[in-house]
Design a protein around this motif. Structure first.
Motif, PDB file in Angstrom:
ATOM      1  N   GLN A  15       0.776  -1.467   0.490  1.00  0.00           N
ATOM      2  CA  GLN A  15       0.406  -0.011  -0.014  1.00  0.00           C
ATOM      3  C   GLN A  15       0.756   1.128  -0.277  1.00  0.00           C
ATOM      4  OE1 GLN A  15      -2.583  -1.019   3.215  1.00  0.00           O
ATOM      5  NE2 GLN A  15      -4.155  -0.553   2.384  1.00  0.00           N
ATOM      6  N   SER A  16       0.406   2.347   0.004  1.00  0.00           N
ATOM      7  CA  SER A  16       1.137   3.286  -0.193  1.00  0.00           C
ATOM      8  C   SER A  16       0.309   4.639   0.404  1.00  0.00           C
ATOM      9  CB  SER A  16       1.657   4.159  -1.912  1.00  0.00           C
ATOM     10  OG  SER A  16       0.615   4.185  -2.485  1.00  0.00           O
ATOM     11  N   LEU A  17       0.285   5.743   1.130  1.00  0.00           N
ATOM     12  CA  LEU A  17       0.107   6.886   1.908  1.00  0.00           C
ATOM     13  C   LEU A  17       0.604   7.820   1.358  1.00  0.00           C
ATOM     14  CD1 LEU A  17      -0.048   5.984   5.414  1.00  0.00           C
ATOM     15  CD2 LEU A  17      -1.653   5.533   3.456  1.00  0.00           C
ATOM     16  N   LEU A  18      -0.779   9.451   0.854  1.00  0.00           N
ATOM     17  CA  LEU A  18      -0.172  10.680   0.265  1.00  0.00           C
ATOM     18  C   LEU A  18      -0.098  11.392   1.460  1.00  0.00           C
ATOM     19  CD1 LEU A  18       0.368  11.747  -2.627  1.00  0.00           C
ATOM     20  CD2 LEU A  18      -1.365  12.109  -2.847  1.00  0.00           C
ATOM     21  N   LEU A  19       0.812  11.766   1.777  1.00  0.00           N
ATOM     22  CA  LEU A  19       0.735  13.101   2.554  1.00  0.00           C
ATOM     23  C   LEU A  19       0.636  14.202   2.030  1.00  0.00           C
ATOM     24  CD1 LEU A  19       3.452  12.082   4.999  1.00  0.00           C
ATOM     25  CD2 LEU A  19       1.228  11.202   5.077  1.00  0.00           C
ATOM     26  N   GLU A  20      -0.184  15.434   2.521  1.00  0.00           N
ATOM     27  CA  GLU A  20       0.091  16.228   1.206  1.00  0.00           C
ATOM     28  C   GLU A  20      -0.061  17.987   2.725  1.00  0.00           C
ATOM     29  OE1 GLU A  20      -3.242  16.775  -1.379  1.00  0.00           O
ATOM     30  OE2 GLU A  20      -4.170  15.039  -0.635  1.00  0.00           O
ATOM     31  N   PRO A  21       0.710  18.824   1.751  1.00  0.00           N
ATOM     32  CA  PRO A  21       0.741  19.812   2.915  1.00  0.00           C
ATOM     33  C   PRO A  21      -1.067  20.398   3.907  1.00  0.00           C
ATOM     34  CG  PRO A  21       1.787  20.736   0.757  1.00  0.00           C
ATOM     35  CD  PRO A  21       0.548  18.955   0.964  1.00  0.00           C
ATOM     36  N   LEU A  22      -0.870  20.698   4.551  1.00  0.00           N
ATOM     37  CA  LEU A  22      -2.068  21.454   5.238  1.00  0.00           C
ATOM     38  C   LEU A  22      -2.386  22.975   4.521  1.00  0.00           C
ATOM     39  CD1 LEU A  22      -1.802  20.520   9.169  1.00  0.00           C
ATOM     40  CD2 LEU A  22      -3.384  19.606   7.456  1.00  0.00           C
ATOM     41  N   VAL A  23      -3.495  23.275   4.680  1.00  0.00           N
ATOM     42  CA  VAL A  23      -3.931  24.593   3.968  1.00  0.00           C
ATOM     43  C   VAL A  23      -4.869  25.289   4.675  1.00  0.00           C
ATOM     44  CG1 VAL A  23      -4.312  26.136   1.986  1.00  0.00           C
ATOM     45  CG2 VAL A  23      -2.987  23.940   1.357  1.00  0.00           C
ATOM     46  N   ARG A  24      -4.200  26.322   5.575  1.00  0.00           N
ATOM     47  CA  ARG A  24      -5.260  26.720   6.335  1.00  0.00           C
ATOM     48  C   ARG A  24      -6.030  28.038   5.113  1.00  0.00           C
ATOM     49  NH1 ARG A  24      -5.795  28.203  12.391  1.00  0.00           N
ATOM     50  NH2 ARG A  24      -7.611  29.219  12.673  1.00  0.00           N
ATOM     51  N   SER A  25      -7.473  28.677   5.411  1.00  0.00           N
ATOM     52  CA  SER A  25      -8.010  29.439   5.314  1.00  0.00           C
ATOM     53  C   SER A  25      -9.114  29.960   6.230  1.00  0.00           C
ATOM     54  CB  SER A  25      -9.127  29.023   3.456  1.00  0.00           C
ATOM     55  OG  SER A  25      -9.678  29.610   3.159  1.00  0.00           O
ATOM     56  N   GLY A  26      -8.964  31.055   6.692  1.00  0.00           N
ATOM     57  CA  GLY A  26      -9.863  31.730   7.821  1.00  0.00           C
ATOM     58  C   GLY A  26      -9.900  30.762   8.135  1.00  0.00           C
ATOM     59  N   ASN A  27     -10.678  30.141   9.016  1.00  0.00           N
ATOM     60  CA  ASN A  27     -11.280  29.337   9.815  1.00  0.00           C
ATOM     61  C   ASN A  27     -11.616  28.211   9.743  1.00  0.00           C
ATOM     62  OD1 ASN A  27     -10.736  31.275  12.556  1.00  0.00           O
ATOM     63  ND2 ASN A  27     -13.524  32.014  12.424  1.00  0.00           N
ATOM     64  N   ARG A  28     -10.865  27.409   8.974  1.00  0.00           N
ATOM     65  CA  ARG A  28     -11.438  26.391   7.862  1.00  0.00           C
ATOM     66  C   ARG A  28     -10.255  25.614   7.728  1.00  0.00           C
ATOM     67  NH1 ARG A  28     -16.690  24.956   7.499  1.00  0.00           N
ATOM     68  NH2 ARG A  28     -16.074  23.291   6.083  1.00  0.00           N
ATOM     69  N   LEU A  29      -9.631  24.490   7.836  1.00  0.00           N
ATOM     70  CA  LEU A  29      -8.595  23.602   7.096  1.00  0.00           C
ATOM     71  C   LEU A  29      -9.125  22.578   6.895  1.00  0.00           C
ATOM     72  CD1 LEU A  29      -5.184  23.379   8.470  1.00  0.00           C
ATOM     73  CD2 LEU A  29      -6.118  21.570   9.883  1.00  0.00           C
ATOM     74  N   GLY A  30      -8.082  22.663   5.141  1.00  0.00           N
ATOM     75  CA  GLY A  30      -7.821  21.668   5.003  1.00  0.00           C
ATOM     76  C   GLY A  30      -6.533  21.834   3.762  1.00  0.00           C
ATOM     77  N   LEU A  31      -6.645  21.035   1.480  1.00  0.00           N
ATOM     78  CA  LEU A  31      -5.281  20.587   1.685  1.00  0.00           C
ATOM     79  C   LEU A  31      -5.917  21.745   0.270  1.00  0.00           C
ATOM     80  CD1 LEU A  31      -5.334  16.842   1.728  1.00  0.00           C
ATOM     81  CD2 LEU A  31      -4.505  18.430   3.103  1.00  0.00           C
ATOM     82  N   LYS A  32      -5.124  21.925  -1.137  1.00  0.00           N
ATOM     83  CA  LYS A  32      -5.382  22.213  -2.023  1.00  0.00           C
ATOM     84  C   LYS A  32      -6.179  21.670  -2.345  1.00  0.00           C
ATOM     85  CE  LYS A  32      -3.194  23.777  -6.392  1.00  0.00           C
ATOM     86  NZ  LYS A  32      -1.288  23.670  -7.046  1.00  0.00           N
TER      87      LYS A  32
END
Length: 433
Positions: free
Chosen positions: A148-165
């Protein structure tokens, strides 16, 4: 694979298990009423010790990292419980952001992350992995030994929300216990559910708060089924302002050890138990079995040598220990045999939402019945539980596997309920976060 109880003192435990079986309808009804008043942690795992005369939790982990050690047979239970948990929090959820520990070189932990991804994908969620590792600035694949493989992605903060690109999740699942502190990027996420909440991490959490809540739960439960609460509850005390390197707090530590040992001796005398009482001194915050020592006399904590002070003074992330919990030691008389080798074992029960979803045995071939098993040299037996922990069989004897495991599940759920109270009572103001 069912463990062997090597003690002759299994009579009282058989009696305790019989109480659980006879009172099962009352127990389930009482637990159901408790969950109407309190929100269970999103998930958790409980380390138990089975002394033959006592069955008690010794640790409660709110960011469990061993889902890869569960038998594949437990996967349907995990998926069903995860569905229930998500539906209660965000019924229309479509996406979930998983934030793991920064252990990119720990293949066992990464397999746990992969298992969590599998579980939540099977609930119908689009799940992706965001990392707190500052060096990861672009999507980074990580290969696992099983293919198996995992994809680690950098976090992206936008205002009061957190996600990825290009990924705005409904909820955020933490599998990072925040031992190093709460990073700014996780603070004040007012528009998303963060599961568990950040104040449940070791940056703010204390084991003594948990066991104070467990005291209340154990007393009420014991009254419900008519048992001595000590049978399911370890005594404990707390020492603050500890500095192992500076030898500060030794007097408090010795006094607390004496007090807890005296309480244990009184109970041992009451029940005719001939084992040697002991306590576990451990950091009041933290995990991974760091900062832990077995103590049988107050003299053992006075004038610790340099090696002992070094061992006790630092926990995960290199943080210094300034507060410890002195907890009644519970012997484990369970042993797991495999390939002709036997090791001392303790059950670990896993839960999602309010449901028991499986468990395994932590086994250590070089540790004694009164020692910490969460130490280098341990291993896990993922097939240890032949049945789940939620289906007792009243037609069998109290120590039959489904009934012993039901007892494990009951005590684990009591610890989970205590964790719910703990989280409620320690919730900080928004300014504090």
């Amino acid at each position: 694979m069912v463990p062997h109880l090597t003690t002759a003192l299994n009579g009282p435990l058989l009696e305790l298990e019989k109480r659980f079986l006879d009172a099962a309808p009352d127990i389930e009804r009482w637990l159901r009423s408790q969950w109407q008043e309190h929100t269970p942690p999103f998930y958790g795992s409980v380390d138990l010790r089975n002394a033959g005369f006592k069955l008690a939790p010794i640790d409660m982990n709110l960011f469990p990292g061993g889902f890869n050690n569960l038998s594949a047979d437990f996967m349907p239970l995990c998926v069903q419980a995860a569905m229930s948990a998500i539906e209660k929090i965000c019924p229309n959820a479509k996406s979930l952001l998983l934030i793991p520990e920064n252990h990119t070189r720990n293949q066992f932990y990464l397999q746990n992350v992969a298992q969590l991804v599998n579980i939540f994908r099977m609930t119908g969620l689009n799940i992706r992995i965001g990392t707190l590792i500052p060096d990861i600035q672009a999507p980074t694949p990580v290969e696992l030994p099983n293919g198996q493989s995992l994809l680690l992605e950098p976090l992206v903060r936008s205002g009061n929300r957190l996600g990825l690109k290009d990924f705005d999740p409904c909820a955020i699942l933490l599998n990072n216990d925040l031992s190093a502190g709460i990073p700014d990027i996780l603070k004040n996420l007012d528009e998303q559910f963060v599961l568990p909440p950040v104040h449940a991490g070791w940056a703010m959490r204390r084991k003594s708060n948990h066991f104070a809540a467990y005291d209340e739960i154990a007393d009420e439960f014991a009254q419900l089924i008519g048992i001595d609460p000590w049978r399911i509850n370890p005594y404990f005390s707390v020492c603050k302002h500890i500095d192992f390197h500076g030898r500060q707090g030794e007097e408090c530590l010795a006094d607390s050890v004496n007090v807890v040992l005296a309480l244990i001796r009184q109970k041992y005398q009451e029940y005719g138990i001939e084992e040697t009482p002991f306590v576990i001194v451990k950091a009041d915050a933290g995990t991974y079995g760091m900062g832990v020592m077995t103590v049988r006399s107050a003299d053992e904590v006075i004038g610790l040598n340099r090696r002992q002070r070094n061992k006790m003074s630092v926990i995960k992330e290199g943080l210094n220990v300034s507060q410890v919990i002195i907890q009644e030691g519970v012997h484990t008389f369970e042993r797991v045999e495999k390939d002709g080798k036997a090791g001392v074992a303790e059950p670990v029960v896993y839960m999602i939402d309010r449901f028991v979803v499986g468990g395994f045995y932590r086994v250590h071939g070089e540790r004694g019945i009164d020692e910490n098993l969460n130490a280098p040299g341990m291993h896990f037996e993922p097939l240890a539980f032949e049945t789940c922990c939620s289906l007792p069989d009243c037609q069998q004897t109290p120590d039959a596997p489904p009934n012993r495991f039901y007892a494990y599940g009951v005590v684990a759920r009591l610890a989970l309920l205590a964790a719910a109270l703990e989280i409620e009572r320690t919730e900080p103001s928004e300014e504090a976060l």
